[in-house]
Design an enzyme around this catalytic site. Structure first.
Site, mmCIF file in Angstrom:
data_model
loop_
_atom_site.group_PDB
_atom_site.id
_atom_site.type_symbol
_atom_site.label_atom_id
_atom_site.label_comp_id
_atom_site.label_asym_id
_atom_site.label_seq_id
_atom_site.Cartn_x
_atom_site.Cartn_y
_atom_site.Cartn_z
ATOM 1 N N ASP A 15 -1.610 10.402 -1.542
ATOM 2 C CA ASP A 15 -1.747 9.270 -0.613
ATOM 3 C C ASP A 15 -3.234 9.081 -0.320
ATOM 4 O OD1 ASP A 15 -1.380 7.443 1.750
ATOM 5 O OD2 ASP A 15 0.698 8.095 1.613
ATOM 6 N N GLY A 21 -6.055 10.199 -2.827
ATOM 7 C CA GLY A 21 -6.534 9.292 -3.864
ATOM 8 C C GLY A 21 -5.975 7.900 -3.664
ATOM 9 N N ASP A 22 -6.308 7.040 -4.638
ATOM 10 C CA ASP A 22 -5.952 5.624 -4.561
ATOM 11 C C ASP A 22 -5.045 5.292 -5.747
ATOM 12 O OD1 ASP A 22 -5.845 2.872 -4.670
ATOM 13 O OD2 ASP A 22 -8.020 2.564 -4.663
ATOM 14 N N PHE A 23 -3.784 4.905 -5.458
ATOM 15 C CA PHE A 23 -2.859 4.693 -6.584
ATOM 16 C C PHE A 23 -3.188 3.452 -7.402
ATOM 17 C CE2 PHE A 23 0.422 3.732 -2.960
ATOM 18 C CZ PHE A 23 0.003 2.407 -2.806
ATOM 19 N N HIS A 44 7.575 -2.011 -2.115
ATOM 20 C CA HIS A 44 7.867 -3.216 -1.297
ATOM 21 C C HIS A 44 6.663 -3.685 -0.477
ATOM 22 C CE1 HIS A 44 9.345 -1.356 2.817
ATOM 23 N NE2 HIS A 44 8.212 -0.817 2.423
HETATM 24 C C1 LIG Z 1 5.218 2.235 3.919
HETATM 25 S S1 LIG Z 1 4.327 3.729 3.788
HETATM 26 C C2 LIG Z 1 5.556 4.809 3.095
HETATM 27 C C3 LIG Z 1 5.236 6.254 3.306
HETATM 28 C C4 LIG Z 1 6.274 7.224 2.763
HETATM 29 N N1 LIG Z 1 6.492 7.050 1.342
HETATM 30 C C5 LIG Z 1 7.575 7.067 3.519
HETATM 31 O O1 LIG Z 1 8.462 6.349 3.049
HETATM 32 O O2 LIG Z 1 7.691 7.636 4.620
HETATM 33 C C6 LIG Z 1 3.264 3.382 2.400
HETATM 34 C C7 LIG Z 1 2.327 4.526 2.055
HETATM 35 O O3 LIG Z 1 1.471 4.089 0.980
HETATM 36 C C8 LIG Z 1 0.183 4.629 1.229
HETATM 37 N N2 LIG Z 1 -0.833 3.851 0.507
HETATM 38 C C9 LIG Z 1 -1.244 2.575 0.775
HETATM 39 N N3 LIG Z 1 -2.210 2.220 -0.080
HETATM 40 C C10 LIG Z 1 -2.428 3.283 -0.901
HETATM 41 C C11 LIG Z 1 -3.307 3.499 -1.998
HETATM 42 N N4 LIG Z 1 -4.148 2.550 -2.411
HETATM 43 N N5 LIG Z 1 -3.247 4.703 -2.642
HETATM 44 C C12 LIG Z 1 -2.388 5.667 -2.219
HETATM 45 N N6 LIG Z 1 -1.520 5.519 -1.184
HETATM 46 C C13 LIG Z 1 -1.544 4.323 -0.534
HETATM 47 C C14 LIG Z 1 0.050 4.527 2.725
HETATM 48 O O4 LIG Z 1 -0.997 5.338 3.236
HETATM 49 C C15 LIG Z 1 1.426 4.953 3.191
HETATM 50 O O5 LIG Z 1 1.535 6.334 3.396
#
Ligand SMILES: C[S@@+](CC[C@H](N)C(=O)[O-])C[C@H]1O[C@@H](n2cnc3c(N)ncnc32)[C@H](O)[C@@H]1O
Length: 348
Positions: free
Chosen positions: A206, A232-234, A252
């Site tokens: 994350d 990191g950044d996905f 989503h």
């Molecule tokens: C809606 S939350 C869902 C968190 C977790 N999967 C859950 O369902 O409880 C979306 C997650 O995507 C992460 N996220 C957003 N942009 C990101 C990026 N560029 N790289 C990695 N993670 C990212 C956010 O920090 C967050 O934890």
């Protein structure tokens, strides 16, 4: 007895009135959460005057708020001016089992509240209302405001705790060697999956603002030897070489082009024979007036207004997978879990 036209009209008006004013109870619950009333009332019944002193609020107005909470069933007015928390209200206690306090703080908080206030802008333009109001995307906002990020991360964990064991039970995770929970937040889902598959190792991947609390949570779950947090950044890359990549409530958040980038990065990283798993709501082809469809559709509006993403149908998921060189294998609905399904795809 068939309803007269007048009666039917009255009941339709009552239904519509409840929808029109639906923001009012949401706001009352939010204010209760902001003031921490449930925690202050945990020890037993108490007076409105003493709660006003403890919260530094205007006593007559807090009294009125408590009466509004009584009308909603969150507290009982045991005698005039004295209130006790109900079982429903107890879910607003911070950190209590089944707590929804951070969810209340998040939906009533500035990012969500002001973005929903500009839903019309999103519908007119297709642009995220968060971007319109704050000049930045939802996750940029969270990176810029650590207190909001802390509430968001805890809110996600509160939501995920309600489904994590159902996800772990719905699928045989023991077939994998290593799993990466992409956008996995504080590791709530990963911890439940690893508990169900004792030989599996895992990473929660994350943004730094997203998984900062994961090492503590994973260690507390006794998983420090089998699990790690990777920041990191996905949109750039995800950790390489695992045979399972799971993304819960991540795709989503994004539009189709962004989703294909994330999924393509999973495709580049996945080991041969691996599986991609999404935990998402699969939108029906045709919407009906039912509680479950309503839940899905309201969350779809939330995705439109806040991060600029969307809830998708099976056909829309198939198209995303195809663009990222995956193929949909199965959809496993998770009964009684707010319409969530586990969606399995294989690399092609
Ligand atoms: C809606 S939350 C869902 C968190 C977790 N999967 C859950 O369902 O409880 C979306 C997650 O995507 C992460 N996220 C957003 N942009 C990101 C990026 N560029 N790289 C990695 N993670 C990212 C956010 O920090 C967050 O934890």
């Amino acid at each position: 007895m068939p309803q007269s036209r007048e009666e039917a009209g009255t009941s339709a008006q009552a239904t519509l009135m409840a929808l029109i004013t639906g923001f009012m109870p949401a706001r009352v619950v939010h204010v209760a959460a902001e003031l921490g009333l449930a925690d202050l009332m945990a020890a037993g019944e108490t007076s409105a005057a003493s709660l006003a002193r403890e919260t530094g609020t205007h006593a007559p107005s807090l009294h009125r708020l408590l009466r509004a909470l009584a009308s909603l069933g969150l507290v009982d007015e045991v005698e005039p001016g004295r209130f006790a928390l109900t079982a429903l209200g107890a879910h607003l206690r911070r950190g209590a089992p089944g707590s929804l306090s951070n969810i209340a703080l998040m939906f009533g908080g500035e990012r969500s509240w002001r973005s929903w206030g500009e839903l019309l802008h999103s519908v007119r333009t297709g642009e995220s209302a968060t971007r319109h109001v704050f000049g930045m995307g939802s996750f940029e906002y969270l990176a810029a405001y650590p207190p909001a990020a802390a509430i968001f991360n805890e809110a996600m964990a509160e939501i995920t705790r309600q489904v994590a064991h159902a996800v772990a039970a719905a699928y045989d995770f023991s077939r994998f060697r290593r799993i990466v929970d992409v956008g996995g937040g504080n590791g709530t889902l990963l911890a439940a999956i690893l508990a169900a598959a004792p030989a599996l190792r895992g990473s929660v991947f994350d943004l730094p603002a997203g998984n900062a609390d994961a090492p503590r949570l994973l260690a507390a779950a006794g998983l420090a030897q089998r699990a790690e947090a990777i920041a990191g950044d996905f949109f750039r890359a995800v950790p390489q070489g695992a045979d399972a990549y799971i993304l819960k409530s991540v795709i989503h958040d994004w539009d189709d082009d962004e989703s294909v980038i994330i999924l393509t990065n999973c495709r580049k990283a996945i080991a041969g024979g691996g599986r991609l798993l999404l935990v998402e709501r699969v939108m029906p082809e045709r919407m009906e007036s039912s509680p479950i469809h309503q839940r899905m559709a309201m969350l779809d509006m939330n995705m439109l207004a806040l991060p600029g993403g969307r809830e998708r149908t099976e056909a829309e998921y198939r198209a995303l997978f195809q663009a990222a060189r995956f193929a949909l294998e199965r959809i496993l609905p998770l009964p009684d879990r707010g319409g969530l399904s586990l969606i399995e795809a294989a690399p092609v």
